[in-house]
Scaffold this motif. Sequence first.
Motif, PDB file in Angstrom:
ATOM      1  N   LYS A  22       0.810  -1.232   0.000  1.00 21.53           N
ATOM      2  CA  LYS A  22       0.000   0.000   0.000  1.00 21.53           C
ATOM      3  C   LYS A  22       0.833   1.267   0.000  1.00 21.53           C
ATOM      4  CE  LYS A  22      -1.982  -0.954   3.755  1.00 21.53           C
ATOM      5  NZ  LYS A  22      -1.508  -0.397   4.862  1.00 21.53           N
ATOM      6  N   SER A  40      -1.582   6.918   7.102  1.00 23.40           N
ATOM      7  CA  SER A  40      -2.240   6.931   8.424  1.00 23.40           C
ATOM      8  C   SER A  40      -1.585   5.941   9.378  1.00 23.40           C
ATOM      9  CB  SER A  40      -3.735   6.660   8.290  1.00 23.40           C
ATOM     10  OG  SER A  40      -3.962   5.389   7.720  1.00 23.40           O
ATOM     11  N   GLY A  41      -0.993   4.866   8.842  1.00 21.69           N
ATOM     12  CA  GLY A  41      -0.305   3.908   9.701  1.00 21.69           C
ATOM     13  C   GLY A  41       0.832   4.580  10.470  1.00 21.69           C
ATOM     14  N   TYR A  44      -0.298   6.021  13.746  1.00 16.70           N
ATOM     15  CA  TYR A  44      -0.419   5.042  14.834  1.00 16.70           C
ATOM     16  C   TYR A  44       0.969   4.607  15.323  1.00 16.70           C
ATOM     17  CZ  TYR A  44      -5.366   5.090  13.936  1.00 16.70           C
ATOM     18  OH  TYR A  44      -6.663   5.518  13.808  1.00 16.70           O
ATOM     19  N   ALA A 100       1.900  -0.171  17.049  1.00 16.96           N
ATOM     20  CA  ALA A 100       0.854   0.589  16.341  1.00 16.96           C
ATOM     21  C   ALA A 100      -0.426  -0.234  16.278  1.00 16.96           C
ATOM     22  CB  ALA A 100       1.339   0.936  14.934  1.00 16.96           C
ATOM     23  N   SER A 101      -0.278  -1.509  15.978  1.00 10.76           N
ATOM     24  CA  SER A 101      -1.445  -2.376  15.871  1.00 10.76           C
ATOM     25  C   SER A 101      -2.135  -2.511  17.234  1.00 10.76           C
ATOM     26  CB  SER A 101      -0.993  -3.732  15.323  1.00 10.76           C
ATOM     27  OG  SER A 101      -2.027  -4.653  15.348  1.00 10.76           O
ATOM     28  N   ALA A 104      -3.835   0.906  18.138  1.00  6.59           N
ATOM     29  CA  ALA A 104      -4.921   1.185  17.181  1.00  6.59           C
ATOM     30  C   ALA A 104      -6.245   0.522  17.557  1.00  6.59           C
ATOM     31  CB  ALA A 104      -4.500   0.736  15.781  1.00  6.59           C
ATOM     32  N   ARG A 110      -8.493   6.454  18.315  1.00  4.82           N
ATOM     33  CA  ARG A 110      -8.941   6.630  16.933  1.00  4.82           C
ATOM     34  C   ARG A 110      -9.734   7.936  16.813  1.00  4.82           C
ATOM     35  NH1 ARG A 110      -7.446   1.949  14.366  1.00  4.82           N
ATOM     36  NH2 ARG A 110      -8.168   2.895  12.441  1.00  4.82           N
ATOM     37  N   GLY A 130      -4.262   3.207   4.552  1.00  7.39           N
ATOM     38  CA  GLY A 130      -4.451   2.716   5.917  1.00  7.39           C
ATOM     39  C   GLY A 130      -5.319   1.483   5.998  1.00  7.39           C
ATOM     40  N   ARG A 131      -6.189   1.471   7.016  1.00  6.49           N
ATOM     41  CA  ARG A 131      -7.077   0.328   7.224  1.00  6.49           C
ATOM     42  C   ARG A 131      -8.546   0.739   7.120  1.00  6.49           C
ATOM     43  NH1 ARG A 131      -2.538  -0.607   7.630  1.00  6.49           N
ATOM     44  NH2 ARG A 131      -1.410  -2.327   8.613  1.00  6.49           N
ATOM     45  N   ASP A 132      -8.817   2.009   7.495  1.00  6.38           N
ATOM     46  CA  ASP A 132     -10.206   2.477   7.570  1.00  6.38           C
ATOM     47  C   ASP A 132     -10.421   3.757   6.773  1.00  6.38           C
ATOM     48  OD1 ASP A 132      -8.619   4.075   9.141  1.00  6.38           O
ATOM     49  OD2 ASP A 132     -10.079   4.286  10.762  1.00  6.38           O
ATOM     50  N   ARG A 181      -0.940  -9.646  13.521  1.00  6.06           N
ATOM     51  CA  ARG A 181      -1.345  -8.264  13.265  1.00  6.06           C
ATOM     52  C   ARG A 181      -2.636  -8.217  12.442  1.00  6.06           C
ATOM     53  NH1 ARG A 181       2.977  -4.079  11.057  1.00  6.06           N
ATOM     54  NH2 ARG A 181       4.461  -5.432  12.079  1.00  6.06           N
ATOM     55  N   ASP A 185      -5.980  -6.429  13.585  1.00  5.79           N
ATOM     56  CA  ASP A 185      -6.543  -5.330  12.777  1.00  5.79           C
ATOM     57  C   ASP A 185      -7.963  -5.667  12.288  1.00  5.79           C
ATOM     58  OD1 ASP A 185      -4.115  -4.093  13.180  1.00  5.79           O
ATOM     59  OD2 ASP A 185      -3.396  -4.305  11.115  1.00  5.79           O
ATOM     60  N   ARG A 188     -10.658  -6.135  15.736  1.00  2.92           N
ATOM     61  CA  ARG A 188     -10.986  -5.120  16.740  1.00  2.92           C
ATOM     62  C   ARG A 188     -12.391  -4.558  16.508  1.00  2.92           C
ATOM     63  NH1 ARG A 188      -6.687  -1.440  13.859  1.00  2.92           N
ATOM     64  NH2 ARG A 188      -8.051  -0.537  12.286  1.00  2.92           N
TER      65      ARG A 188
HETATM   66  O1   DC Z   1       0.281   0.411   7.702  1.00  4.61           O
HETATM   67  P1   DC Z   1       1.180   0.202   8.921  1.00  4.61           P
HETATM   68  O2   DC Z   1       1.843  -1.142   8.989  1.00  4.61           O
HETATM   69  O3   DC Z   1       2.176   1.318   9.090  1.00  4.61           O
HETATM   70  O4   DC Z   1       0.168   0.291  10.172  1.00  4.61           O
HETATM   71  C1   DC Z   1       0.578  -0.007  11.475  1.00  4.61           C
HETATM   72  C2   DC Z   1      -0.640  -0.374  12.315  1.00  4.61           C
HETATM   73  O5   DC Z   1      -1.452   0.772  12.498  1.00  4.61           O
HETATM   74  C3   DC Z   1      -1.551  -1.441  11.735  1.00  4.61           C
HETATM   75  O6   DC Z   1      -1.202  -2.729  12.176  1.00  4.61           O
HETATM   76  C4   DC Z   1      -2.915  -1.063  12.232  1.00  4.61           C
HETATM   77  C5   DC Z   1      -2.829   0.399  12.527  1.00  4.61           C
HETATM   78  N1   DC Z   1      -3.578   1.232  11.578  1.00  4.61           N
HETATM   79  C6   DC Z   1      -4.921   1.404  11.809  1.00  4.61           C
HETATM   80  O7   DC Z   1      -5.470   0.807  12.735  1.00  4.61           O
HETATM   81  N2   DC Z   1      -5.639   2.224  11.005  1.00  4.61           N
HETATM   82  C7   DC Z   1      -5.078   2.850   9.979  1.00  4.61           C
HETATM   83  N3   DC Z   1      -5.811   3.653   9.221  1.00  4.61           N
HETATM   84  C8   DC Z   1      -3.703   2.666   9.705  1.00  4.61           C
HETATM   85  C9   DC Z   1      -2.973   1.824  10.521  1.00  4.61           C
END
Ligand code: DC
Length: 226
Positions: A22, A40-41, A44, A100-101, A104, A110, A130-132, A181, A185, A188
């Motif tokens: 990503k 965004s990661g 965190y 971070a995980s 998060a 958040r 990111g994730r969201d 992880r 992720d 949660r």
């Molecule tokens: O993308 P990354 O590996 O740098 O992200 C690290 C952690 O941050 C990932 O395991 C979950 C969290 N994260 C999140 O919960 N929401 C996001 N938008 C981005 C990352």
Amino acid sequence: MNDSTQNTIPVIAIDGPSASGKGSVAQLVADALGFAYLDSGALYRVVAYAAKLANIDWTHAQAVADCAKNLDIQFKHEQVYLNGHDISEAIRTEEMGKGASQVAVHAALRAVLVDVQHRFRQSPGLVADGRDMGTVIFPDAVLKIFLTAKTETRAERRYKQLLGKNQPANYENILQDLQERDARDKGRASAPLVMAQDAFLLETDNLTISAAVNIILQNFKHKIHK
Ligand code: DC
């Protein structure tokens, strides 16, 4: 700029699991379009790093959220600064990825980071990874991509990346970390990693980075010329 003006600025949301590619893909899409880029990661990761510095346990939801409220985080080019210090390398470790995980999962944290992320939406556009991004932070994104690859493919990539940086790497450990992880992720309660209903699924097992970038750019052009 008021909120309604800001909401007309196009966002490309790129979500997916760790090590799916990503980051590189999103940055190249942003460069090609001259758009801003939100990693965004990294936010965190910075919070996990700052909490550790302050001796705050990553499992303490309120203390972690309070810690995040007082941080001065700056992104300049590809560098990340915390209170004026360059912490770009320090937040890229496996430990901070895990931290971070863990931080998060906290809804209180958040919530603190929502406005921080919205402020990246600037003209002429934003690519947010990111994730969201497509589900919670920018639900009105003009294009939503869910970028993923098999866990083994992602572990292999992370393994080669670490070797390339002369860092210690063990494939089995990396695979296990990624599985843990992913489970955290996805599992949660607050903004879990899920594919948005209107997202385009891009599996990168057999795709080069530039092929993935081109597919996203084509999709974006198609969306805005509709
Ligand atoms: O993308 P990354 O590996 O740098 O992200 C690290 C952690 O941050 C990932 O395991 C979950 C969290 N994260 C999140 O919960 N929401 C996001 N938008 C981005 C990352």
